[in-house]
Enzyme design. Structure first.
Site, PDB file in Angstrom:
ATOM      1  CE  LYS A   1     -27.276  -9.312  47.154  1.00  0.00           C
ATOM      2  NZ  LYS A   1     -26.660  -9.143  45.790  1.00  0.00           N
TER       3      LYS A   1
ATOM      4  CE  LYS B   1     -34.226 -10.916  43.759  1.00  0.00           C
ATOM      5  NZ  LYS B   1     -32.866 -10.071  43.717  1.00  0.00           N
TER       6      LYS B   1
ATOM      7  CE  LYS C   1     -27.033 -13.822  38.637  1.00  0.00           C
ATOM      8  NZ  LYS C   1     -26.480 -12.621  39.254  1.00  0.00           N
TER       9      LYS C   1
HETATM   10  P1  TYM Z   1     -28.366  -8.978  39.411  1.00  0.00           P
HETATM   11  O1  TYM Z   1     -27.092  -9.507  39.022  1.00  0.00           O
HETATM   12  O2  TYM Z   1     -28.900  -9.462  40.401  1.00  0.00           O
HETATM   13  O3  TYM Z   1     -29.381  -9.063  38.272  1.00  0.00           O
HETATM   14  C1  TYM Z   1     -29.360  -8.827  36.984  1.00  0.00           C
HETATM   15  C2  TYM Z   1     -30.523  -8.439  36.373  1.00  0.00           C
HETATM   16  O4  TYM Z   1     -31.714  -9.480  36.376  1.00  0.00           O
HETATM   17  C3  TYM Z   1     -32.738  -8.913  37.206  1.00  0.00           C
HETATM   18  N1  TYM Z   1     -33.505  -9.801  38.067  1.00  0.00           N
HETATM   19  C4  TYM Z   1     -34.608 -10.306  38.146  1.00  0.00           C
HETATM   20  N2  TYM Z   1     -35.679  -9.942  37.417  1.00  0.00           N
HETATM   21  C5  TYM Z   1     -36.884 -10.439  37.594  1.00  0.00           C
HETATM   22  N3  TYM Z   1     -36.917 -11.344  38.303  1.00  0.00           N
HETATM   23  C6  TYM Z   1     -36.004 -11.706  39.292  1.00  0.00           C
HETATM   24  N4  TYM Z   1     -36.272 -12.788  40.105  1.00  0.00           N
HETATM   25  C7  TYM Z   1     -34.777 -11.217  38.923  1.00  0.00           C
HETATM   26  N5  TYM Z   1     -33.363 -11.478  39.476  1.00  0.00           N
HETATM   27  C8  TYM Z   1     -32.759 -10.615  38.989  1.00  0.00           C
HETATM   28  C9  TYM Z   1     -32.219  -7.608  37.878  1.00  0.00           C
HETATM   29  O5  TYM Z   1     -33.299  -6.709  38.256  1.00  0.00           O
HETATM   30  C10 TYM Z   1     -31.195  -7.157  36.841  1.00  0.00           C
HETATM   31  O6  TYM Z   1     -31.778  -6.234  35.968  1.00  0.00           O
HETATM   32  N6  TYM Z   1     -26.860  -4.510  40.763  1.00  0.00           N
HETATM   33  C11 TYM Z   1     -27.261  -5.253  39.643  1.00  0.00           C
HETATM   34  C12 TYM Z   1     -26.028  -5.147  38.548  1.00  0.00           C
HETATM   35  C13 TYM Z   1     -25.795  -4.231  38.001  1.00  0.00           C
HETATM   36  C14 TYM Z   1     -26.554  -2.880  37.362  1.00  0.00           C
HETATM   37  C15 TYM Z   1     -25.635  -1.951  36.942  1.00  0.00           C
HETATM   38  C16 TYM Z   1     -27.901  -3.029  36.564  1.00  0.00           C
HETATM   39  C17 TYM Z   1     -24.422  -3.437  38.403  1.00  0.00           C
HETATM   40  N7  TYM Z   1     -24.378  -2.011  37.818  1.00  0.00           N
HETATM   41  C18 TYM Z   1     -25.871  -0.793  36.121  1.00  0.00           C
HETATM   42  C19 TYM Z   1     -28.077  -2.175  35.897  1.00  0.00           C
HETATM   43  C20 TYM Z   1     -27.290  -0.868  35.879  1.00  0.00           C
HETATM   44  C21 TYM Z   1     -27.571  -6.736  40.093  1.00  0.00           C
HETATM   45  O7  TYM Z   1     -26.925  -7.073  40.957  1.00  0.00           O
HETATM   46  O8  TYM Z   1     -28.323  -7.341  39.404  1.00  0.00           O
END
Ligand code: TYM
Length: 332
Positions: free
Chosen positions: A111, A194, A197
Site C-alpha cells: 500500500k 488479487k 476494492k
Molecule cells: P479487507 O477489507 O481488505 O477484506 C475483507 C475480507 O475479505 C478477504 N478478501 C479476499 N479473499 C479472497 N480473495 C480476495 N481477492 C479477497 N479480497 C479480500 C480478506 O482476506 C478479508 O478477510 N485488515 C482487514 C480487515 C480487518 C480484520 C480485522 C479482519 C481489520 N481488523 C480483524 C479480520 C480480523 C482488511 O483490510 O480486509
C-alpha cells in the site's frame, strides 16, 4: 464454544473476493460460534475517505452482511468506531510490538509503495489495531482470505508477547481460518493480482450489488485464453486467468477444482463463461435484492448496528478492565 471476530473495511462495494474469502464462511461458522462481525471503519480512515461516502459505505457493508446471511439474532454486527476499547487496547499492544515485526508486513509495503516516507502512521500501525480488534474480544477463530493471514499471525505474536511480558496466560492465540477453495480470488483482468476494492478498473471485480446484466458483461470481458479447458488443474498451471474463473465456479458450486476441470474438459471459454455467469447470478441476485430492501430501511440497519455495538462494548470493556489490572493501570 469458540468466539469469532472478523471484519471488512467499508472502502467501497464489497466484491466476490470478500464474499468467497470471508462472508460466506462467516455465514456457515456463525451457527457454531459466538460471532462478532465488524465493519472496520477506523481502518478505512487510513485512506482518508470523504465523510459522506464513508457513512454510506458503513451502512452498505452492514446491508451486505445481512443480505448475505449474517443473522442479527445470532451474531453481532457493529462498526469498529462504536467501541473505543479497540483503540485503547491498540495503544497498549503497540507498546509491546517491535518495529521489526511491522516492517515485515507485506500489505504495508504494497500500500505504501515507493512513497514509504509519505505513508501515514495509521497505515503503518494498522496491523496493531487489527490485533486489538481480535484480542479485545479474546477471539479464538478469525475467518479471512489468504491476504490477511500475515496480520492474524502478527496478532498471535503480539498476544504471546503480552502473555510473556506480564507472565500471564490471558490471551489465547487466535486461529486464522482460511477456506482453501477461495483463499485468493484474483482480478478478472489480471490473474496475477488479487481482486480488490482499490483496483481502478470496475471490470476487475464482481460486486455483490451488480445486477445480472453487469455480471454477464464483466464475465464476458474477463481475460482468458483461446485454449479449451484442460482435464486437470495441473495442466492449466500457467493459465492464471483461466484457472481463476474455474476456481470461482468451483467455490460457488462447492466442488473441487479437479472435478470442475474434468466436467468442463475440452469446453471453450465462451461456453464456460455462460455457465459461470448463471452460477454467479443465481448466488448474487438474491443477495442484491435483499441488500436493496435493507438499504431502503436505514432505521433497521441502525438498530441492528446499535444492538451489536452494545454487546460488543460491554464485552470489550470487561476485558479492557482485566487487561488494565494485569498491566498496572487503575480499573474504571
Ligand atoms: P479487507 O477489507 O481488505 O477484506 C475483507 C475480507 O475479505 C478477504 N478478501 C479476499 N479473499 C479472497 N480473495 C480476495 N481477492 C479477497 N479480497 C479480500 C480478506 O482476506 C478479508 O478477510 N485488515 C482487514 C480487515 C480487518 C480484520 C480485522 C479482519 C481489520 N481488523 C480483524 C479480520 C480480523 C482488511 O483490510 O480486509
Amino acid at each position: 464454544m469458540g468466539r469469532i471476530f472478523s471484519g471488512i473495511q467499508p472502502t467501497g462495494n464489497l466484491h466476490l473476493g470478500n464474499y468467497l474469502g470471508a462472508i460466506r464462511n462467516w455465514v456457515l461458522m456463525q451457527k457454531e460460534y459466538e460471532s462478532f462481525f465488524c465493519i472496520v471503519d477506523l481502518h478505512a480512515l487510513t485512506i482518508l475517505p470523504e465523510a459522506p461516502q464513508l457513512q454510506a459505505n458503513i451502512r452498505k457493508a452492514a446491508a451486505t452482511y445481512l443480505a448475505a446471511g449474517i443473522d442479527p439474532e445470532k451474531s453481532y454486527i457493529f462498526p469498529q468506531s462504536a467501541v473505543a476499547a479497540h483503540c485503547e487496547l491498540a495503544w497498549i499492544l503497540s507498546c509491546l510490538t517491535p518495529l521489526g515485526w511491522l516492517n515485515r508486513m507485506i500489505q504495508f509495503k504494497e500500500k505504501a509503495g515507493k512513497e514509504k516516507e509519505k505513508a501515514n502512521l495509521g497505515l503503518y500501525g494498522y496491523p496493531v489495531l487489527q490485533a486489538a480488534d481480535i484480542l479485545i474480544y479474546k477471539g479464538t477463530h478469525v475467518p479471512i482470505g489468504e491476504d490477511q493471514k500475515q496480520h492474524v499471525e502478527l496478532a498471535r505474536d503480539i498476544a504471546g508477547a503480552f502473555n510473556r511480558q506480564y507472565k500471564v496466560d490471558y490471551f489465547k492465540l487466535p486461529e486464522p481460518i482460511i477456506l482453501k477453495t477461495a483463499a485468493r480470488v484474483m482480478s478478472l483482468r489480471d490473474g496475477s493480482s488479487k481482486m480488490s476494492k482499490s483496483d481502478p478498473s470496475d471490470y476487475s471485480r464482481i460486486h455483490l450489488s451488480d445486477d445480472p446484466d453487469t455480471i454477464a458483461l464483466k464475465i464476458r470481458k474477463a481475460k482468458t485464453d483461446p485454449e479449451p479447458i484442460a482435464g486437470n488443474p495441473k495442466a492449466m498451471e500457467k493459465r492464471l486467468e483461466a484457472l481463476n474463473l474455474l476456481g470461482i465456479y468451483a467455490a460457488l458450486s462447492d466442488q473441487s477444482l479437479e472435478k470442475v476441470c474434468s466436467e468442463f474438459e475440452g469446453v471453450n471459454f465462451s461456453t464456460f463463461k455462460q455457465r459461470l455467469t448463471e452460477k454467479l447470478v443465481s448466488v448474487f441476485n438474491p443477495i442484491r435484492q435483499k441488500m436493496i430492501c435493507y438499504l431502503k430501511d436505514p432505521k433497521t440497519i441502525d438498530a441492528i448496528l446499535e444492538k451489536g455495538s452494545d454487546k460488543a462494548r460491554s464485552l470489550a470493556s470487561c476485558h479492557l478492565n482485566e487487561i488494565k489490572d494485569i498491566i498496572g493501570l487503575l480499573k474504571t
